[in-house]
Design a protein around this motif. Structure first.
Motif, PDB file in Angstrom:
ATOM      1  N   TYR A  24     -44.473 -26.464 -33.991  1.00  0.00           N
ATOM      2  CA  TYR A  24     -44.295 -27.361 -35.119  1.00  0.00           C
ATOM      3  C   TYR A  24     -45.674 -27.776 -35.607  1.00  0.00           C
ATOM      4  CZ  TYR A  24     -39.452 -27.693 -33.648  1.00  0.00           C
ATOM      5  OH  TYR A  24     -38.162 -27.397 -33.312  1.00  0.00           O
ATOM      6  N   LEU A  58     -41.183 -34.439 -36.295  1.00  0.00           N
ATOM      7  CA  LEU A  58     -41.497 -33.014 -36.459  1.00  0.00           C
ATOM      8  C   LEU A  58     -40.218 -32.195 -36.635  1.00  0.00           C
ATOM      9  CD1 LEU A  58     -44.311 -32.737 -33.785  1.00  0.00           C
ATOM     10  CD2 LEU A  58     -44.599 -32.370 -36.240  1.00  0.00           C
ATOM     11  N   GLU A  62     -39.232 -30.178 -40.122  1.00  0.00           N
ATOM     12  CA  GLU A  62     -38.984 -28.730 -40.063  1.00  0.00           C
ATOM     13  C   GLU A  62     -37.607 -28.403 -40.616  1.00  0.00           C
ATOM     14  OE1 GLU A  62     -39.771 -24.706 -39.316  1.00  0.00           O
ATOM     15  OE2 GLU A  62     -41.082 -26.445 -39.420  1.00  0.00           O
TER      16      GLU A  62
END
Length: 117
Positions: A24, A58, A62
C-alpha cells in the motif's frame, strides 16, 4: 517505513500488509500520521508496528482507488459511448462477385488442381 522490496513500484515508502503481502503506497499524509504517532510515544521499529488507524486508512484509500478505476472503465465501455454499427444485407446479390474476386478464385482453383498431379 521504506519498502523492504527492491521491486516495489509504489515509491520509496509503502506499507506491506503482513497477511496478504500486498503493498500500500504511503503518501505524505500517512507518513505525517506515523511521525505524530512516534512523537506521541508509539513504537515504529518495523512494518508490523504501523497502527491500525493508519492501516484502515490505507485499506480504505486503496478500495476507493479500485472503485474509481472500475467506474472509469465501465464508463469507457458503456453502450452510449459507442457509435452504432450498421450491417446492410443486399438480398439477391450474394452470388455476384467482382471481376478481381472471380480471377482470384479461378487462380486458386487452378493452383489446387495442378499441385496434386
Amino acid at each position: 517505513m521504506r519498502c523492504p522490496s527492491p521491486s516495489c513500484h509504489l515509491g520509496p515508502h509503502c506499507w506491506l500488509d503482513p497477511h496478504g503481502k500486498y503493498h500500500y503506497q504511503s503518501r505524505i499524509h500517512h507518513l505525517q500520521r506515523l511521525i505524530a504517532y512516534a512523537e506521541g510515544g508509539g513504537i515504529l521499529e518495523c512494518q508490523d508496528d504501523v497502527p491500525n488507524t493508519v492501516r484502515e486508512e490505507l485499506f480504505l484509500e486503496e478500495q476507493q482507488n479500485l472503485e474509481s478505476l472500475q467506474s472509469k472503465s465501465n464508463k469507457m465501455v458503456a453502450p452510449g459511448n459507442c457509435p452504432p454499427i450498421n450491417i446492410n444485407f443486399m438480398e439477391g446479390q450474394h452470388h455476384v462477385r467482382s471481376p478481381a474476386a472471380n480471377s482470384i478464385a479461378a487462380s486458386a482453383t487452378l493452383l489446387l488442381t495442378t499441385s496434386f498431379y
